[in-house]
Motif scaffolding. Structure first.
Motif, PDB file in Angstrom:
ATOM      1  N   TRP A 175      18.515  15.593  20.992  1.00  0.00           N
ATOM      2  CA  TRP A 175      18.305  15.012  19.394  1.00  0.00           C
ATOM      3  C   TRP A 175      17.652  16.140  18.596  1.00  0.00           C
ATOM      4  O   TRP A 175      16.984  17.058  18.679  1.00  0.00           O
ATOM      5  CB  TRP A 175      17.579  14.040  19.287  1.00  0.00           C
ATOM      6  CG  TRP A 175      16.294  13.838  19.919  1.00  0.00           C
ATOM      7  CD1 TRP A 175      16.294  13.591  21.218  1.00  0.00           C
ATOM      8  CD2 TRP A 175      15.056  14.126  19.416  1.00  0.00           C
ATOM      9  NE1 TRP A 175      14.533  13.471  21.513  1.00  0.00           N
ATOM     10  CE2 TRP A 175      14.031  14.145  20.394  1.00  0.00           C
ATOM     11  CE3 TRP A 175      14.777  14.572  17.920  1.00  0.00           C
ATOM     12  CZ2 TRP A 175      12.671  14.179  19.899  1.00  0.00           C
ATOM     13  CZ3 TRP A 175      13.378  14.500  17.744  1.00  0.00           C
ATOM     14  CH2 TRP A 175      12.373  14.585  18.648  1.00  0.00           C
ATOM     15  N   GLU A 234      19.128  12.358  26.373  1.00  0.00           N
ATOM     16  CA  GLU A 234      19.607  12.745  24.600  1.00  0.00           C
ATOM     17  C   GLU A 234      19.218  13.960  23.950  1.00  0.00           C
ATOM     18  O   GLU A 234      18.064  14.159  24.117  1.00  0.00           O
ATOM     19  CB  GLU A 234      18.994  11.466  23.833  1.00  0.00           C
ATOM     20  CG  GLU A 234      19.252  11.396  22.495  1.00  0.00           C
ATOM     21  CD  GLU A 234      18.334  10.397  21.701  1.00  0.00           C
ATOM     22  OE1 GLU A 234      18.535  10.407  20.256  1.00  0.00           O
ATOM     23  OE2 GLU A 234      17.503   9.810  22.089  1.00  0.00           O
ATOM     24  N   ARG A 241      22.064   4.781  19.652  1.00  0.00           N
ATOM     25  CA  ARG A 241      21.198   5.688  19.384  1.00  0.00           C
ATOM     26  C   ARG A 241      19.806   4.966  19.080  1.00  0.00           C
ATOM     27  O   ARG A 241      18.711   5.419  19.466  1.00  0.00           O
ATOM     28  CB  ARG A 241      21.613   6.295  17.970  1.00  0.00           C
ATOM     29  CG  ARG A 241      20.549   7.372  17.384  1.00  0.00           C
ATOM     30  CD  ARG A 241      21.112   8.021  16.359  1.00  0.00           C
ATOM     31  NE  ARG A 241      20.007   9.072  15.337  1.00  0.00           N
ATOM     32  CZ  ARG A 241      19.461   8.692  14.421  1.00  0.00           C
ATOM     33  NH1 ARG A 241      19.652   7.355  14.115  1.00  0.00           N
ATOM     34  NH2 ARG A 241      18.562   9.330  14.011  1.00  0.00           N
TER      35      ARG A 241
END
Length: 328
Positions: free
Chosen positions: A72, A70, A196
């Protein structure tokens, strides 16, 4: 890197296990470094795919990636890439076959538009004679983004729930034909916010478990994700008595330690998280943790040795540390 004398005579089944574990380690490190260079404004978190997917799908025996990366940044949509990695003690030709097999695992995961999810596959060759070699392939695509107003409105501090999605991937059709599907995992737009949250909280569970804080890890997992394994175990590092606290490279860490033997030599290993960050995670404050660790991503020391600890250390950008030293 070479095998020890003990490693050269080890059983065949252990060699397979060894190559698999080392293949994962080398692959994930390579993935983190590559993705960090490609997206320098983002943090890279790695989450085990089995645990993430078990919160939404109960498919057994289905191809799936091994990990998710991920990428982010606080307040921005996340980019998620499936990863599959393998290892062997053979040569490049064997690795090519492993790459082909690994592609089936990442192709079973679609995030966003059909057949547009970027992915990474790795095969690490660890031959008896010669250097370790990491073979890698990247699939590009416009998918993988968890965006939309609903995804951004989700608070990572709130617990996620177990869902029961049908394991299929909808294929686009033409001329008004009914939609068809293939078996797999598809994170469609209405699932972006949920996915998420699952990713972020699963990563938080991994960090707190790494520091030995079972009670904190428990709060970040669902029943299907196996939180029962942390029932009744609370690490002292997050309570009033610290099980293991170390100051490494000038930073106070809380965590846990283990002593083991390596070819007869006693070795101590300490794994932990920066004290202030572990306190946030133990209280369920994932949003604040991410904000603070993002702001400090360039402030962590890069040294690989601490004289006061008297051993090698590795401080990660997520605030975790692994330190080892020899014992008398």
């Amino acid at each position: 890197m070479t095998l020890s004398e003990e490693g050269k005579v080890i059983a065949e089944h252990y060699k397979i296990l060894q190559s698999g574990e080392l293949g994962i380690g080398f692959a994930l490190m390579a993935a983190q470094r590559y993705l960090s260079r490609q997206h320098p404004d983002r943090m890279v978190s790695i989450a085990p795919a089995d645990i993430v997917l078990s919160a939404g799908w109960r498919a057994r025996g289905q191809y799936r990636p091994q990990y998710f990366a991920e990428l982010w940044k606080p307040g921005k949509p996340s980019l998620v890439l499936p990863i599959a990695c393998k290892g062997n003690h053979s040569n490049a030709a064997y690795s090519y076959g492993q790459l082909a097999a690994a592609s089936a695992h990442v192709e079973a995961m679609h995030i966003g538009p059909y057949d547009e999810t970027p992915a990474l596959v790795f095969s690490t060759a660890l031959p008896k004679d010669g250097p370790a070699t990491i073979h890698a392939l990247q699939a590009t695509g416009t998918g993988g983004w968890l965006h939309g107003s609903h995804a951004q409105a989700v608070s990572l501090d709130d617990a996620h729930t177990d869902e029961h999605f049908y394991p299929d991937i909808k294929q686009p059709t033409e001329d008004g034909k009914p939609p068809s599907s293939v078996t797999g995992f598809h994170v469609t737009p209405e699932r972006h916010g949920w996915f998420r949250r699952v990713l972020a909280r699963t990563s938080a569970a991994g960090l707190t478990a790494f520091a030995g804080d079972g009670s904190a890890a428990y709060q970040y997992l669902t029943e299907n994700q196996g939180r029962k394994h942390f029932t009744g175990f609370a690490h002292a590092a997050a309570g009033t008595v610290r099980d293991a606290a170390e100051t490494i490279l000038g930073i106070d860490f809380l965590g846990t330690d283990h002593v083991f033997r390596l070819n007869g030599v006693r070795v101590e290993a300490f794994s932990g998280v920066a004290e202030d960050l572990l306190r946030l995670l133990s209280k369920g404050r994932v949003e604040q943790y991410r904000q603070e660790v993002y702001e400090r991503r360039f402030a962590w020391p890069s040294s690989s040795w601490d004289n006061s600890w008297n051993g090698p250390v590795s401080v990660h950008l997520d605030g975790s540390v692994l330190a080892m030293r020899l014992l008398p």
